[in-house]
Design a protein around this motif. Structure first.
Motif, PDB file in Angstrom:
ATOM      1  N   SER A 187      -7.319   1.335   2.915  1.00  0.00           N
ATOM      2  CA  SER A 187      -6.309   2.316   3.300  1.00  0.00           C
ATOM      3  C   SER A 187      -5.073   2.112   2.432  1.00  0.00           C
ATOM      4  O   SER A 187      -4.964   1.139   1.681  1.00  0.00           O
ATOM      5  CB  SER A 187      -5.934   2.134   4.773  1.00  0.00           C
ATOM      6  OG  SER A 187      -5.194   0.926   4.958  1.00  0.00           O
ATOM      7  N   ASP A 188      -4.118   3.022   2.545  1.00  0.00           N
ATOM      8  CA  ASP A 188      -2.777   2.755   2.024  1.00  0.00           C
ATOM      9  C   ASP A 188      -2.139   1.654   2.880  1.00  0.00           C
ATOM     10  O   ASP A 188      -2.643   1.303   3.953  1.00  0.00           O
ATOM     11  CB  ASP A 188      -1.912   4.015   2.086  1.00  0.00           C
ATOM     12  CG  ASP A 188      -2.380   5.089   1.116  1.00  0.00           C
ATOM     13  OD1 ASP A 188      -3.010   4.747   0.093  1.00  0.00           O
ATOM     14  OD2 ASP A 188      -2.114   6.276   1.406  1.00  0.00           O
ATOM     15  N   PHE A 189      -1.010   1.121   2.419  1.00  0.00           N
ATOM     16  CA  PHE A 189      -0.288   0.151   3.231  1.00  0.00           C
ATOM     17  C   PHE A 189       0.404   0.856   4.391  1.00  0.00           C
ATOM     18  O   PHE A 189       1.092   1.863   4.200  1.00  0.00           O
ATOM     19  CB  PHE A 189       0.738  -0.611   2.392  1.00  0.00           C
ATOM     20  CG  PHE A 189       0.132  -1.755   1.629  1.00  0.00           C
ATOM     21  CD1 PHE A 189      -0.149  -2.955   2.256  1.00  0.00           C
ATOM     22  CD2 PHE A 189      -0.178  -1.615   0.290  1.00  0.00           C
ATOM     23  CE1 PHE A 189      -0.720  -4.009   1.565  1.00  0.00           C
ATOM     24  CE2 PHE A 189      -0.748  -2.659  -0.417  1.00  0.00           C
ATOM     25  CZ  PHE A 189      -1.024  -3.870   0.226  1.00  0.00           C
ATOM     26  N   ALA A 190       0.205   0.320   5.583  1.00  0.00           N
ATOM     27  CA  ALA A 190       0.889   0.821   6.774  1.00  0.00           C
ATOM     28  C   ALA A 190       2.245   0.137   6.884  1.00  0.00           C
ATOM     29  O   ALA A 190       2.340  -1.095   6.805  1.00  0.00           O
ATOM     30  CB  ALA A 190       0.053   0.543   8.018  1.00  0.00           C
ATOM     31  N   LEU A 191       3.301   0.936   7.070  1.00  0.00           N
ATOM     32  CA  LEU A 191       4.673   0.432   7.154  1.00  0.00           C
ATOM     33  C   LEU A 191       5.334   0.999   8.399  1.00  0.00           C
ATOM     34  O   LEU A 191       4.993   2.098   8.857  1.00  0.00           O
ATOM     35  CB  LEU A 191       5.476   0.868   5.923  1.00  0.00           C
ATOM     36  CG  LEU A 191       4.906   0.498   4.550  1.00  0.00           C
ATOM     37  CD1 LEU A 191       5.655   1.238   3.455  1.00  0.00           C
ATOM     38  CD2 LEU A 191       4.972  -1.011   4.331  1.00  0.00           C
ATOM     39  N   ASP A 192       6.306   0.268   8.946  1.00  0.00           N
ATOM     40  CA  ASP A 192       7.088   0.845  10.029  1.00  0.00           C
ATOM     41  C   ASP A 192       8.165   1.765   9.448  1.00  0.00           C
ATOM     42  O   ASP A 192       8.209   2.011   8.240  1.00  0.00           O
ATOM     43  CB  ASP A 192       7.663  -0.235  10.951  1.00  0.00           C
ATOM     44  CG  ASP A 192       8.680  -1.141  10.268  1.00  0.00           C
ATOM     45  OD1 ASP A 192       9.093  -0.843   9.131  1.00  0.00           O
ATOM     46  OD2 ASP A 192       9.066  -2.158  10.878  1.00  0.00           O
ATOM     47  N   ALA A 193       9.035   2.268  10.307  1.00  0.00           N
ATOM     48  CA  ALA A 193       9.965   3.319   9.867  1.00  0.00           C
ATOM     49  C   ALA A 193      10.931   2.845   8.790  1.00  0.00           C
ATOM     50  O   ALA A 193      11.356   3.640   7.946  1.00  0.00           O
ATOM     51  CB  ALA A 193      10.752   3.848  11.072  1.00  0.00           C
ATOM     52  N   ASN A 194      11.300   1.556   8.801  1.00  0.00           N
ATOM     53  CA  ASN A 194      12.219   1.062   7.771  1.00  0.00           C
ATOM     54  C   ASN A 194      11.531   0.182   6.732  1.00  0.00           C
ATOM     55  O   ASN A 194      12.193  -0.451   5.908  1.00  0.00           O
ATOM     56  CB  ASN A 194      13.409   0.315   8.404  1.00  0.00           C
ATOM     57  CG  ASN A 194      12.985  -0.970   9.114  1.00  0.00           C
ATOM     58  OD1 ASN A 194      11.813  -1.310   9.169  1.00  0.00           O
ATOM     59  ND2 ASN A 194      13.966  -1.665   9.676  1.00  0.00           N
ATOM     60  N   ALA A 195      10.176   0.151   6.786  1.00  0.00           N
ATOM     61  CA  ALA A 195       9.362  -0.580   5.807  1.00  0.00           C
ATOM     62  C   ALA A 195       9.781  -2.044   5.685  1.00  0.00           C
ATOM     63  O   ALA A 195       9.783  -2.620   4.600  1.00  0.00           O
ATOM     64  CB  ALA A 195       9.411   0.102   4.443  1.00  0.00           C
ATOM     65  N   PHE A 196      10.106  -2.657   6.841  1.00  0.00           N
ATOM     66  CA  PHE A 196      10.612  -4.026   6.817  1.00  0.00           C
ATOM     67  C   PHE A 196      10.206  -4.781   8.078  1.00  0.00           C
ATOM     68  O   PHE A 196      10.522  -4.364   9.192  1.00  0.00           O
ATOM     69  CB  PHE A 196      12.139  -4.019   6.687  1.00  0.00           C
ATOM     70  CG  PHE A 196      12.763  -5.387   6.609  1.00  0.00           C
ATOM     71  CD1 PHE A 196      12.673  -6.145   5.452  1.00  0.00           C
ATOM     72  CD2 PHE A 196      13.439  -5.912   7.697  1.00  0.00           C
ATOM     73  CE1 PHE A 196      13.246  -7.401   5.373  1.00  0.00           C
ATOM     74  CE2 PHE A 196      14.026  -7.178   7.633  1.00  0.00           C
ATOM     75  CZ  PHE A 196      13.923  -7.927   6.466  1.00  0.00           C
ATOM     76  N   ASP A 197       9.486  -5.874   7.916  1.00  0.00           N
ATOM     77  CA  ASP A 197       9.185  -6.850   8.968  1.00  0.00           C
ATOM     78  C   ASP A 197       8.742  -6.217  10.298  1.00  0.00           C
ATOM     79  O   ASP A 197       9.440  -6.349  11.318  1.00  0.00           O
ATOM     80  CB  ASP A 197      10.410  -7.735   9.234  1.00  0.00           C
ATOM     81  CG  ASP A 197      10.706  -8.691   8.089  1.00  0.00           C
ATOM     82  OD1 ASP A 197       9.997  -8.637   7.063  1.00  0.00           O
ATOM     83  OD2 ASP A 197      11.643  -9.490   8.229  1.00  0.00           O
ATOM     84  N   PRO A 198       7.585  -5.574  10.342  1.00  0.00           N
ATOM     85  CA  PRO A 198       7.116  -5.053  11.630  1.00  0.00           C
ATOM     86  C   PRO A 198       6.775  -6.185  12.592  1.00  0.00           C
ATOM     87  O   PRO A 198       6.517  -7.324  12.189  1.00  0.00           O
ATOM     88  CB  PRO A 198       5.862  -4.263  11.248  1.00  0.00           C
ATOM     89  CG  PRO A 198       5.377  -4.918   9.993  1.00  0.00           C
ATOM     90  CD  PRO A 198       6.611  -5.339   9.260  1.00  0.00           C
TER      91      PRO A 198
END
Length: 208
Positions: A187-198
């Motif tokens: 898959s693509d990389f899954a990120l949270d809304a701010n793309a930082f430390d989920p």
């Protein structure tokens, strides 16, 4: 898991309606034997890539991957899931399966294993995969649990997804692999809304 004829259609609401077409299943098909991998990254999913870690192959029974982290094994920003078919072919035996994940922080603070529902139950999504304090895990590992496929159940195809979750931010967008019949893959990389430390991830299993 039900048998489907023709094409399976799903409507997703994400700022409007879009049409997603699953692979045709007019004739029963058998997925390839497969394993599942996970890779972590830093820098908003653009660098600090860790080593991808894999489960064993489904036909060989239940298995667990090694621990995966980003390049410094500290607070990854993103993760991607990999539906990895057996090299050289080979079909999945009459095997039912579910996918699990576990997180830890600092080599300790171990969280519980969270599983999807079984493929024969239609698949679904795990609970949040996180460490014991539900805050910024460092490493993750995957579980592939198998059992005999219940009588009368046919699994034609599958794909996986991963979703980043941060309790202080809105959830990110799920990242999907291709269907097994299309070769699977990362898959693509899954990120949270701010793309930082989920604070963790949810893994999804979709079957037809």
């Amino acid at each position: 898991m039900r048998k489907l004829l023709g094409r399976t259609f799903a409507l997703l609401v994400a700022g409007g309606l879009s049409l997603v077409i699953a692979p045709a299943t007019a004739e029963a098909a058998t997925p390839p034997n497969f394993r599942v991998g996970i890779q972590l990254a830093d820098n908003g999913g653009r660098g600090g890539f860790g080593v991808e870690q894999f489960t064993g192959f489904a036909n060989f029974g239940s298995s667990v991957s090694q621990w995966a982290g980003d390049s410094n094994n500290f607070d990854p920003d993103g993760a991607r899931i990999d539906l990895n078919p057996a090299f050289g072919g080979g079909l999945l035996n009459q095997v039912d399966f579910r996918i699990g994940g576990q997180a830890r922080d600092g080599g300790r603070e171990l969280g519980p294993v969270a599983y999807t529902p079984w493929a024969s139950q239609g698949g679904g999504t795990t609970d949040l995969i996180t460490d014991s304090n539900s805050f910024d895990p460092d490493q993750y590992r995957l579980f592939l649990e198998t059992r005999p496929l219940p009588a009368g159940v046919q699994i034609n195809d599958l794909r996986l997804s991963i979703l980043a979750v941060d309790r202080g931010e809105p959830e990110g967008v799920p990242a999907f692999t291709r269907w097994a019949s299309q070769g699977g893959g990362q898959s693509d990389f899954a990120l949270d809304a701010n793309a930082f430390d989920p604070d963790g991830f949810r893994i999804g299993l979709e079957v037809v």
